[in-house]
Design an enzyme around this catalytic site. Sequence first.
Site, PDB file in Angstrom:
ATOM      1  N   ASP A 229       0.920  -1.090   0.193  1.00  0.00           N
ATOM      2  CA  ASP A 229      -0.082   0.065  -0.054  1.00  0.00           C
ATOM      3  C   ASP A 229       0.882   1.340  -0.011  1.00  0.00           C
ATOM      4  O   ASP A 229       0.321   2.258  -0.439  1.00  0.00           O
ATOM      5  CB  ASP A 229      -0.928  -0.167   1.291  1.00  0.00           C
ATOM      6  CG  ASP A 229      -2.151  -0.970   1.048  1.00  0.00           C
ATOM      7  OD1 ASP A 229      -1.777  -2.084   1.754  1.00  0.00           O
ATOM      8  OD2 ASP A 229      -3.163  -0.795   0.587  1.00  0.00           O
ATOM      9  N   ASN A 239       2.046  -2.861   3.958  1.00  0.00           N
ATOM     10  CA  ASN A 239       1.378  -3.786   3.534  1.00  0.00           C
ATOM     11  C   ASN A 239       0.328  -4.298   4.499  1.00  0.00           C
ATOM     12  O   ASN A 239       0.534  -4.218   5.560  1.00  0.00           O
ATOM     13  CB  ASN A 239       1.627  -4.844   2.632  1.00  0.00           C
ATOM     14  CG  ASN A 239       0.796  -5.611   1.584  1.00  0.00           C
ATOM     15  OD1 ASN A 239       0.041  -4.855   1.013  1.00  0.00           O
ATOM     16  ND2 ASN A 239       0.721  -6.892   1.704  1.00  0.00           N
ATOM     17  N   LYS A 240      -0.576  -5.143   4.048  1.00  0.00           N
ATOM     18  CA  LYS A 240      -1.731  -5.722   4.995  1.00  0.00           C
ATOM     19  C   LYS A 240      -0.953  -6.317   5.992  1.00  0.00           C
ATOM     20  O   LYS A 240      -0.138  -7.102   6.310  1.00  0.00           O
ATOM     21  CB  LYS A 240      -2.552  -6.677   4.214  1.00  0.00           C
ATOM     22  CG  LYS A 240      -3.539  -7.316   5.121  1.00  0.00           C
ATOM     23  CD  LYS A 240      -4.562  -6.307   5.793  1.00  0.00           C
ATOM     24  CE  LYS A 240      -5.029  -5.135   4.904  1.00  0.00           C
ATOM     25  NZ  LYS A 240      -5.672  -3.876   5.625  1.00  0.00           N
TER      26      LYS A 240
END
Lengths: 332, 143
Positions: A229, A239-240
Amino acid sequence: MKESPLFNPVLYKGGHITVLDETALPFKETRIKVKNLKTALSLLKEMKTRAFGQVLLFYYTLLLEARKNKINSPEKFSRLSTAITDKFSKARPTFAFGQLNNDLAKMLKAADNSKFIDLLEKSVFTYINLVQGARRYRVKLIAKILPHSARLLTHCNISGELVLLANEAEKMGKSVEFFATETRPYFQGSRLTAWELYQAGLNVYLICDIQAADILKRCRIDMVLVGSDRSTQNGDIANKIGTYQLAVLAKYFHIPFYAFMQPPGDTKNISDIKIEYRPKEEMLKFDGIRIAPKTQEALYPAFDIVPAELISGLVFFDGIYTPQELALKWQK
Amino acid sequence: MAKINDFIFIYGLPDKTFYENNKKENILFSEMRPRLLGARALSKELKKRKMKSTLICDSALGHFFFARRVKKVCLFKNKEGVFPPGALTVKILADYHKVTVEITNGETVKVARVLDADAKTFMGKKVTLKKIKTITPQTETLI
């Protein structure tokens, strides 16, 4: 092989936005109409769309609101877009909406004189088409370095790029098998990644997040491949949640860890990235059922930072870079 | 100021000794998919004993190591000496961050009903298409 619906999950046509409701997948494919900023923000907060979908939603909302407010000059648009960027950033603080706004502003500066709204629309679609083209290109870069029969472990969802990757690999005479982590608590892996890969006729195995070490130990995994992201000029990514531990495990088992990356823009290092914490009820409840006592304290960080030293390669729009190469590129 | 080293992370079901010796500790624990033994069983045990605890998803464990919030890991086998699924992930993360891991025999979990055997369901409800393949968690050995 058909393109995944997640590659282009938000559409703008005839002045209207429609959003593929990712919270309804995989059991229902429904689209939600967005007529104003308030609805857009609501969908964003509820994660009805995320990842590349929120990029599209941002740009299309700018268009929608510019039309509604009859914006007719760059100065007026700048005020509107700054306010909207602010609201989007408050809704999802880890994502770099400011960077998206800056990129659009550069395009508007460079464009010729014409009716402003038409100019804005042209700029938005040009930018999105450029990005989509770049996304289609970069999956070829990864496909090129995969072995003949490749096994990839992935986390969260990369908005249709894994389906494209498998397509490109097939053109090269290669096959790809996927292992997808479920990605608690939102289940992007279970609901989105496993679904889109299965729908595309690809081989995918779904595992719990905590099984990753055992899978890396027992199965021949060639690469861990994730999206991101945010990225930094140093070559770190955000990121996640769950991505960091996968990167540590990949390092432990000597498996390359690659990430599709976003342009870092002004994000110099990880201290520039704010990690969103989401309401604990989102992880303590599923489909109306509580998984732990109501009084149980819980924490739900929505994102992980993966430092550069754990990353083998960053897949940018024009090539694959090591974090060191990326840092040099950005310094120029 | 950011908190550091404020949690003991536990994985598996502890025996009585653990609870007695760690009453005042701040416990971090995770859901323990697929059967959610952490969320469903361990949370009740901690609550019964009025111990301060915070639940996270299994996917968030690395995050808390990275943030230096975990000062020690207590990893429990069940009564039969078997590690729960996920024990290897826990051990590797702890070792990478140079956090001490204490391995002990704990309890065998009894939940009212086993709702989930793998990643395809959550609390007995489907989270993905029936036809999607999965890998049932195996007994793990630590390296």
